[in-house]
Design a protein around this motif. Structure first.
Motif, PDB file in Angstrom:
ATOM      1  N   GLU A   1      46.587  26.262 -14.943  1.00  0.00           N
ATOM      2  CA  GLU A   1      47.297  25.333 -15.804  1.00  0.00           C
ATOM      3  C   GLU A   1      46.468  24.744 -16.678  1.00  0.00           C
ATOM      4  OE1 GLU A   1      46.552  21.353 -13.287  1.00  0.00           O
ATOM      5  OE2 GLU A   1      47.918  22.655 -12.096  1.00  0.00           O
ATOM      6  N   GLU A   2      45.014  24.584 -16.295  1.00  0.00           N
ATOM      7  CA  GLU A   2      43.886  24.082 -17.810  1.00  0.00           C
ATOM      8  C   GLU A   2      44.268  25.385 -18.883  1.00  0.00           C
ATOM      9  OE1 GLU A   2      42.198  23.537 -13.679  1.00  0.00           O
ATOM     10  OE2 GLU A   2      42.909  25.158 -14.570  1.00  0.00           O
ATOM     11  N   PHE A   3      44.285  26.588 -18.740  1.00  0.00           N
ATOM     12  CA  PHE A   3      44.457  27.401 -19.805  1.00  0.00           C
ATOM     13  C   PHE A   3      45.723  27.313 -20.645  1.00  0.00           C
ATOM     14  CE2 PHE A   3      46.058  31.409 -21.644  1.00  0.00           C
ATOM     15  CZ  PHE A   3      45.095  31.857 -22.245  1.00  0.00           C
ATOM     16  N   GLU A   4      46.763  26.908 -19.857  1.00  0.00           N
ATOM     17  CA  GLU A   4      48.074  26.858 -20.424  1.00  0.00           C
ATOM     18  C   GLU A   4      48.199  25.673 -21.282  1.00  0.00           C
ATOM     19  OE1 GLU A   4      51.155  26.716 -17.451  1.00  0.00           O
ATOM     20  OE2 GLU A   4      51.840  28.473 -18.314  1.00  0.00           O
ATOM     21  N   ALA A   5      47.588  24.501 -20.595  1.00  0.00           N
ATOM     22  CA  ALA A   5      47.470  23.008 -21.264  1.00  0.00           C
ATOM     23  C   ALA A   5      46.697  23.098 -22.505  1.00  0.00           C
ATOM     24  CB  ALA A   5      46.950  22.120 -20.533  1.00  0.00           C
ATOM     25  N   VAL A   6      45.368  23.952 -22.661  1.00  0.00           N
ATOM     26  CA  VAL A   6      44.668  23.640 -23.816  1.00  0.00           C
ATOM     27  C   VAL A   6      45.567  24.769 -24.656  1.00  0.00           C
ATOM     28  CG1 VAL A   6      42.674  24.487 -24.685  1.00  0.00           C
ATOM     29  CG2 VAL A   6      42.525  23.059 -22.436  1.00  0.00           C
ATOM     30  N   MET A   7      45.851  25.734 -24.424  1.00  0.00           N
ATOM     31  CA  MET A   7      46.428  26.939 -25.365  1.00  0.00           C
ATOM     32  C   MET A   7      47.811  26.366 -26.020  1.00  0.00           C
ATOM     33  SD  MET A   7      45.934  30.000 -26.697  1.00  0.00           S
ATOM     34  CE  MET A   7      44.447  30.585 -25.441  1.00  0.00           C
ATOM     35  N   TYR A   8      48.520  25.639 -25.246  1.00  0.00           N
ATOM     36  CA  TYR A   8      49.695  25.032 -25.801  1.00  0.00           C
ATOM     37  C   TYR A   8      49.326  23.837 -26.633  1.00  0.00           C
ATOM     38  CZ  TYR A   8      52.432  28.358 -23.217  1.00  0.00           C
ATOM     39  OH  TYR A   8      52.897  29.696 -22.520  1.00  0.00           O
ATOM     40  N   SER A   9      48.453  23.263 -26.640  1.00  0.00           N
ATOM     41  CA  SER A   9      48.080  22.131 -27.473  1.00  0.00           C
ATOM     42  C   SER A   9      47.485  22.534 -28.742  1.00  0.00           C
ATOM     43  CB  SER A   9      46.960  21.219 -26.768  1.00  0.00           C
ATOM     44  OG  SER A   9      45.580  21.758 -26.496  1.00  0.00           O
TER      45      SER A   9
ATOM     46  N   ASP B   1      36.612  24.063 -20.868  1.00  0.00           N
ATOM     47  CA  ASP B   1      35.628  24.323 -21.919  1.00  0.00           C
ATOM     48  C   ASP B   1      35.747  25.615 -22.326  1.00  0.00           C
ATOM     49  OD1 ASP B   1      34.919  21.633 -21.520  1.00  0.00           O
ATOM     50  OD2 ASP B   1      33.178  22.259 -20.416  1.00  0.00           O
ATOM     51  N   LYS B   2      35.783  26.729 -21.373  1.00  0.00           N
ATOM     52  CA  LYS B   2      35.771  28.104 -21.890  1.00  0.00           C
ATOM     53  C   LYS B   2      37.387  28.307 -22.591  1.00  0.00           C
ATOM     54  CE  LYS B   2      32.163  29.686 -20.463  1.00  0.00           C
ATOM     55  NZ  LYS B   2      31.174  30.403 -21.168  1.00  0.00           N
ATOM     56  N   THR B   3      38.413  27.790 -22.290  1.00  0.00           N
ATOM     57  CA  THR B   3      39.732  28.008 -23.110  1.00  0.00           C
ATOM     58  C   THR B   3      39.667  27.298 -24.404  1.00  0.00           C
ATOM     59  OG1 THR B   3      40.906  27.973 -20.908  1.00  0.00           O
ATOM     60  CG2 THR B   3      42.132  27.677 -23.065  1.00  0.00           C
ATOM     61  N   LEU B   4      38.948  26.241 -24.552  1.00  0.00           N
ATOM     62  CA  LEU B   4      38.749  25.582 -25.878  1.00  0.00           C
ATOM     63  C   LEU B   4      37.786  26.466 -26.905  1.00  0.00           C
ATOM     64  CD1 LEU B   4      38.146  21.770 -24.844  1.00  0.00           C
ATOM     65  CD2 LEU B   4      40.065  22.764 -26.197  1.00  0.00           C
ATOM     66  N   LEU B   5      36.885  27.059 -26.090  1.00  0.00           N
ATOM     67  CA  LEU B   5      36.074  28.037 -26.826  1.00  0.00           C
ATOM     68  C   LEU B   5      36.777  29.293 -27.324  1.00  0.00           C
ATOM     69  CD1 LEU B   5      32.915  28.587 -27.758  1.00  0.00           C
ATOM     70  CD2 LEU B   5      32.727  29.607 -25.458  1.00  0.00           C
ATOM     71  N   LEU B   6      37.609  29.670 -26.373  1.00  0.00           N
ATOM     72  CA  LEU B   6      38.372  30.905 -26.707  1.00  0.00           C
ATOM     73  C   LEU B   6      39.317  30.599 -27.803  1.00  0.00           C
ATOM     74  CD1 LEU B   6      39.813  33.585 -26.284  1.00  0.00           C
ATOM     75  CD2 LEU B   6      41.281  32.465 -24.562  1.00  0.00           C
ATOM     76  N   CYS B   7      39.792  29.386 -28.128  1.00  0.00           N
ATOM     77  CA  CYS B   7      40.820  29.036 -29.196  1.00  0.00           C
ATOM     78  C   CYS B   7      40.060  28.869 -30.453  1.00  0.00           C
ATOM     79  CB  CYS B   7      41.529  27.553 -28.633  1.00  0.00           C
ATOM     80  SG  CYS B   7      42.453  27.601 -27.366  1.00  0.00           S
ATOM     81  N   GLU B   8      38.901  28.282 -30.432  1.00  0.00           N
ATOM     82  CA  GLU B   8      38.201  28.312 -31.677  1.00  0.00           C
ATOM     83  C   GLU B   8      37.733  29.658 -31.991  1.00  0.00           C
ATOM     84  OE1 GLU B   8      37.691  25.728 -33.588  1.00  0.00           O
ATOM     85  OE2 GLU B   8      38.933  24.746 -32.038  1.00  0.00           O
ATOM     86  N   ASN B   9      37.355  30.486 -31.071  1.00  0.00           N
ATOM     87  CA  ASN B   9      37.140  32.087 -31.547  1.00  0.00           C
ATOM     88  C   ASN B   9      38.204  32.701 -32.095  1.00  0.00           C
ATOM     89  OD1 ASN B   9      34.166  31.651 -31.109  1.00  0.00           O
ATOM     90  ND2 ASN B   9      34.296  32.349 -29.022  1.00  0.00           N
ATOM     91  N   LEU B  10      39.453  32.373 -31.362  1.00  0.00           N
ATOM     92  CA  LEU B  10      40.590  33.062 -31.867  1.00  0.00           C
ATOM     93  C   LEU B  10      40.771  32.935 -33.484  1.00  0.00           C
ATOM     94  CD1 LEU B  10      42.710  33.019 -28.778  1.00  0.00           C
ATOM     95  CD2 LEU B  10      42.025  34.970 -29.668  1.00  0.00           C
ATOM     96  N   LYS B  11      40.810  31.560 -33.806  1.00  0.00           N
ATOM     97  CA  LYS B  11      41.006  31.073 -34.977  1.00  0.00           C
ATOM     98  C   LYS B  11      40.025  31.423 -35.972  1.00  0.00           C
ATOM     99  CE  LYS B  11      41.740  26.504 -33.630  1.00  0.00           C
ATOM    100  NZ  LYS B  11      41.763  25.314 -33.332  1.00  0.00           N
TER     101      LYS B  11
END
Length: 161
Positions: free
Chosen positions: A96-104, A138-148
């Motif tokens: 659920e943390e992954f989903e929440a961060v990714m969809y935000s 934290d890891k999902t936020l890092l993933l989001c930044e790296n994807l961008k």
């Protein structure tokens, strides 16, 4: 759609299951190769996602050491297995943390959706392996930044620069 419960043991290498064609044929007839599975042994149960893999004229499924240890299974043990049609979006349980961060983060989510299905599953598995909820965030936020940033090497996607 679901299969009957059947008995199986680990074959060949210690991480594969040789699947009976009669059990998986209804799935293959509908072109379903990724399934949810429920394994049980001596009162313990485990649910996981898996794929039917064809080698020569046989079908196999990976059944990793982690699953064997969780159920207390050794290579010669027979255990019960049942397959279900996988109706999840990515073919894996999404934290659920992954989903929440990714969809935000719309931009990162858009980039994530352009990845192959296997790459998406791999990244979700990588995030899910962390036990601590804050670490998954934290890891999902890092993933989001790296994807961008355009990072596409899976070994680099969860690293900070």
């Amino acid at each position: 759609m679901k299969s009957p419960v059947f008995e199986i043991s680990i074959t060949g290498s210690f991480y594969t299951l040789l699947l009976p064609i009669a059990i998986i044929k209804p799935f293959l007839d509908k072109n379903i190769k990724r399934v949810k599975a429920k394994a049980s042994f001596q009162g313990k149960e485990l649910s996981f996602h898996g794929a039917f893999q064809k080698r020569n004229d046989n079908y196999y499924m990976m059944f990793g050491k982690r699953y064997q240890k969780e159920l207390g299974i050794f290579p010669n043990d027979y255990f019960q297995l049942q397959f279900f049609e996988d109706d999840s979006k990515y073919g894996v349980d999404v934290p659920e943390e992954f989903e929440a961060v990714m969809y935000s983060d719309y931009e990162a989510h858009q980039v994530f959706e352009t990845l192959t299905d296997g790459r998406k599953r791999g990244l979700i598995y990588a995030i899910a392996r962390y036990k601590n909820s804050q670490t998954r965030i934290d890891k999902t936020l890092l993933l989001c930044e790296n994807l961008k940033r355009g990072v596409r090497d899976p070994r680099e996607m969860l690293k900070s620069f």
